[in-house]
Design a protein around this motif. Structure first.
Motif, mmCIF file in Angstrom:
data_model
loop_
_atom_site.group_PDB
_atom_site.id
_atom_site.type_symbol
_atom_site.label_atom_id
_atom_site.label_comp_id
_atom_site.label_asym_id
_atom_site.label_seq_id
_atom_site.Cartn_x
_atom_site.Cartn_y
_atom_site.Cartn_z
ATOM 1 N N VAL A 105 0.962 -1.189 0.129
ATOM 2 C CA VAL A 105 0.006 -0.135 0.004
ATOM 3 C C VAL A 105 0.772 1.343 -0.003
ATOM 4 N N SER A 106 0.640 2.205 -0.805
ATOM 5 C CA SER A 106 1.269 3.418 -0.834
ATOM 6 C C SER A 106 0.445 4.646 -0.217
ATOM 7 N N ILE A 107 1.071 5.523 0.443
ATOM 8 C CA ILE A 107 0.155 6.627 1.072
ATOM 9 C C ILE A 107 1.176 7.855 1.316
ATOM 10 N N ASP A 108 0.734 8.770 1.324
ATOM 11 C CA ASP A 108 1.550 10.067 1.432
ATOM 12 C C ASP A 108 1.619 10.498 2.996
ATOM 13 N N ALA A 109 2.533 11.029 3.395
ATOM 14 C CA ALA A 109 2.942 10.971 4.872
ATOM 15 C C ALA A 109 2.124 12.157 5.509
ATOM 16 N N ASP A 110 1.333 12.990 4.738
ATOM 17 C CA ASP A 110 0.482 14.161 5.324
ATOM 18 C C ASP A 110 -0.781 13.596 5.947
ATOM 19 N N LEU A 111 -1.206 12.214 5.596
ATOM 20 C CA LEU A 111 -2.243 11.508 6.062
ATOM 21 C C LEU A 111 -3.684 12.195 5.682
ATOM 22 N N GLN A 112 -3.809 12.879 4.759
ATOM 23 C CA GLN A 112 -4.884 13.565 4.120
ATOM 24 C C GLN A 112 -5.997 12.523 3.636
ATOM 25 N N ASP A 113 -5.225 11.282 3.215
ATOM 26 C CA ASP A 113 -5.827 10.126 2.647
ATOM 27 C C ASP A 113 -6.044 9.352 3.926
ATOM 28 N N ASP A 114 -7.460 8.832 4.303
ATOM 29 C CA ASP A 114 -7.980 8.065 5.227
ATOM 30 C C ASP A 114 -7.260 6.779 5.614
ATOM 31 N N VAL A 115 -6.560 6.649 6.593
ATOM 32 C CA VAL A 115 -5.721 5.408 6.999
ATOM 33 C C VAL A 115 -6.596 4.298 7.309
ATOM 34 N N GLN A 116 -8.160 4.468 7.513
ATOM 35 C CA GLN A 116 -8.980 3.302 7.689
ATOM 36 C C GLN A 116 -9.469 2.686 6.315
ATOM 37 N N ALA A 117 -8.926 3.371 5.199
ATOM 38 C CA ALA A 117 -9.335 2.830 4.013
ATOM 39 C C ALA A 117 -8.419 1.546 3.606
ATOM 40 N N ILE A 118 -7.200 1.590 4.385
ATOM 41 C CA ILE A 118 -6.163 0.408 4.217
ATOM 42 C C ILE A 118 -7.031 -1.064 4.475
ATOM 43 N N ARG A 119 -7.794 -1.038 5.744
ATOM 44 C CA ARG A 119 -8.518 -2.224 5.841
ATOM 45 C C ARG A 119 -9.357 -2.657 4.835
ATOM 46 N N ARG A 120 -10.089 -1.809 4.149
ATOM 47 C CA ARG A 120 -10.872 -2.212 3.293
ATOM 48 C C ARG A 120 -10.303 -2.624 1.790
ATOM 49 N N MET A 121 -9.012 -1.955 1.742
ATOM 50 C CA MET A 121 -8.079 -2.448 0.518
ATOM 51 C C MET A 121 -7.418 -3.695 0.694
ATOM 52 N N VAL A 122 -7.078 -4.232 1.970
ATOM 53 C CA VAL A 122 -6.479 -5.381 2.398
ATOM 54 C C VAL A 122 -7.673 -6.438 2.257
ATOM 55 N N LYS A 123 -9.016 -6.051 2.629
ATOM 56 C CA LYS A 123 -10.250 -7.060 2.414
ATOM 57 C C LYS A 123 -10.289 -7.307 0.819
ATOM 58 N N ALA A 124 -10.173 -6.285 0.211
ATOM 59 C CA ALA A 124 -10.324 -6.470 -1.320
ATOM 60 C C ALA A 124 -9.285 -7.395 -1.973
ATOM 61 N N TYR A 125 -8.070 -7.068 -1.258
ATOM 62 C CA TYR A 125 -6.932 -8.132 -1.723
ATOM 63 C C TYR A 125 -7.176 -9.422 -1.455
ATOM 64 N N CYS A 126 -7.618 -9.872 -0.440
ATOM 65 C CA CYS A 126 -8.126 -11.156 0.144
ATOM 66 C C CYS A 126 -9.073 -11.756 -0.629
ATOM 67 N N ALA A 127 -10.043 -10.886 -1.168
ATOM 68 C CA ALA A 127 -11.040 -11.302 -2.071
ATOM 69 C C ALA A 127 -10.786 -11.675 -3.547
ATOM 70 N N GLY A 128 -9.266 -11.424 -3.817
ATOM 71 C CA GLY A 128 -8.965 -11.533 -5.114
ATOM 72 C C GLY A 128 -8.485 -10.467 -6.216
ATOM 73 N N TYR A 129 -8.610 -9.311 -5.603
ATOM 74 C CA TYR A 129 -8.265 -8.017 -6.224
ATOM 75 C C TYR A 129 -7.023 -7.721 -6.300
ATOM 76 N N ASP A 130 -6.285 -7.362 -7.474
ATOM 77 C CA ASP A 130 -4.848 -7.039 -7.425
ATOM 78 C C ASP A 130 -4.210 -5.825 -7.399
ATOM 79 N N VAL A 131 -5.444 -4.785 -7.853
ATOM 80 C CA VAL A 131 -5.191 -3.445 -7.783
ATOM 81 C C VAL A 131 -6.481 -2.666 -7.029
ATOM 82 N N VAL A 132 -6.191 -2.160 -5.977
ATOM 83 C CA VAL A 132 -7.404 -1.574 -5.207
ATOM 84 C C VAL A 132 -7.086 0.049 -5.172
ATOM 85 N N TYR A 133 -7.695 0.937 -5.803
ATOM 86 C CA TYR A 133 -7.556 2.076 -5.828
ATOM 87 C C TYR A 133 -8.216 2.925 -4.749
ATOM 88 N N GLY A 134 -7.573 3.911 -4.117
ATOM 89 C CA GLY A 134 -8.052 4.860 -3.214
ATOM 90 C C GLY A 134 -8.512 6.064 -3.773
#
Length: 325
Positions: A105-134
């Motif tokens: 997962v890539s994310i900028d250090a200013d944390l304007q992007d919601d960190v909690q979205a990482i959990r949903r990205m990981v769940k999408a990965y586990c569901a079989g997706y290779d690219v998960v766009y925030g």
């Protein structure tokens, strides 16, 4: 497009940093807590970690990274030898992370992007997706100028034929095979947001609201945004060159019509002496020619840089398991 479920991955969160001393401690706390929570919930493996990339910062960012690596087991650091820019720093982090991860997962250090979205990205990965766009669902925390110029940037890129997700920056998850495919692109002039859709593989969007920068100044003012747009357009599409060709064809048609008109008034004896039209036409054609030469020169410059095959970055040191290498 079919997808297959996967086990919990070894996750690496890559964080490019440039003069982020003011926000580093908050960023570290948020992301470290996120890693711990996901490990506790069995979403990711216990050996998952954060990877901070210092892009030749002028402040104490690298010192902060070194101290964090010495104190934390799930933290590693990479220092570039000089400032190479956000895209190169991110790519350097992806290169290092790709050797040790199932997903990144890539994310900028200013944390304007919601960190909690990482959990949903990981769940999408586990569901079989290779690219998960925030994807930013709302930018209301941005100023009117920032929001307008940012959205104008995406519209401009789309107009030029660059295929990318609207309101998606560099917050995303890549599986190991998607990351490997990305790293196969060897061009010197990189625009990662435009390269990701070229990879293919099953993808999904995760939407979130953009937050407020907690400290420091934005590392993407208008000047850098314009530079990024130019980099993206010239590295991803030849639309400006085709626009020049179309403009040249249009000018030829108008010139032909103007010649016919001049011949007509010459024959009918209604010629009026004057210099305004001549001066205006000279300035107009001169401006078009200079603009065309500038655009062509930009592409030639990109070709020149690509043919040199220079490295995109140099890694000065790496912090791993509390030791600097």
């Amino acid at each position: 497009m079919s997808v297959m479920s996967r086990p919990a991955p070894r996750l690496v969160i890559v964080v490019p940093c440039y003069n982020e001393e003011e926000v580093f401690s908050s960023c570290l706390t948020e992301l470290r807590n996120s890693i711990k929570e996901m490990v506790q919930d069995n979403l990711i493996k216990k050996d998952s970690f954060l990877l901070f990339v210092d892009d030749g910062s002028c402040d104490q960012t690298w010192r902060c990274i070194r101290e964090a690596c010495a104190e934390g087991e799930c933290i590693q650091g990479v220092k570039l030898s000089r400032n190479e820019g956000h895209q190169a720093a991110l790519l350097a982090g992806l290169h290092v992370a790709g050797q040790h991860s199932d997903a990144v997962v890539s994310i900028d250090a200013d944390l304007q992007d919601d960190v909690q979205a990482i959990r949903r990205m990981v769940k999408a990965y586990c569901a079989g997706y290779d690219v998960v766009y925030g994807v930013r669902d709302s930018r209301q925390t941005d100023t009117w100028f920032k929001r307008t110029t940012a959205e104008g940037f995406y519209h401009l890129m789309a107009l030029m034929g660059v295929k990318q997700k609207f309101n998606h920056a560099d917050y995303r998850l890549l599986s190991s095979r998607a990351l490997k495919a990305l790293l196969n692109y060897n061009e010197r002039n990189i625009y990662i947001r435009g390269l990701i859709p070229l990879i293919g593989f099953p993808s999904l969007e995760v939407r979130y609201d953009r937050g407020v920068r907690i400290a420091g100044e934005s590392k993407y003012p208008l000047r850098k945004m314009l530079a990024l747009a130019l980099e993206g357009i010239t590295s991803m599409t030849v639309a400006p060159l085709r626009l020049i060709a179309s403009l040249g064809f249009l000018i030829c048609i108008l010139s032909l019509l103007a010649i016919l008109y001049i011949l007509l008034i010459k024959i009918t004896g209604h010629t009026i002496a004057g210099w305004s039209s001549v001066v205006l036409s000279i300035f107009f054609m001169g401006g078009v020619q200079m603009l065309s030469l500038g655009i062509i020169g930009e592409y030639i410059g990109k070709i020149y840089l690509e043919t040199k095959h220079r490295p995109r970055f140099h890694i000065e040191s790496v912090m791993e398991n509390g030791a600097e290498k």
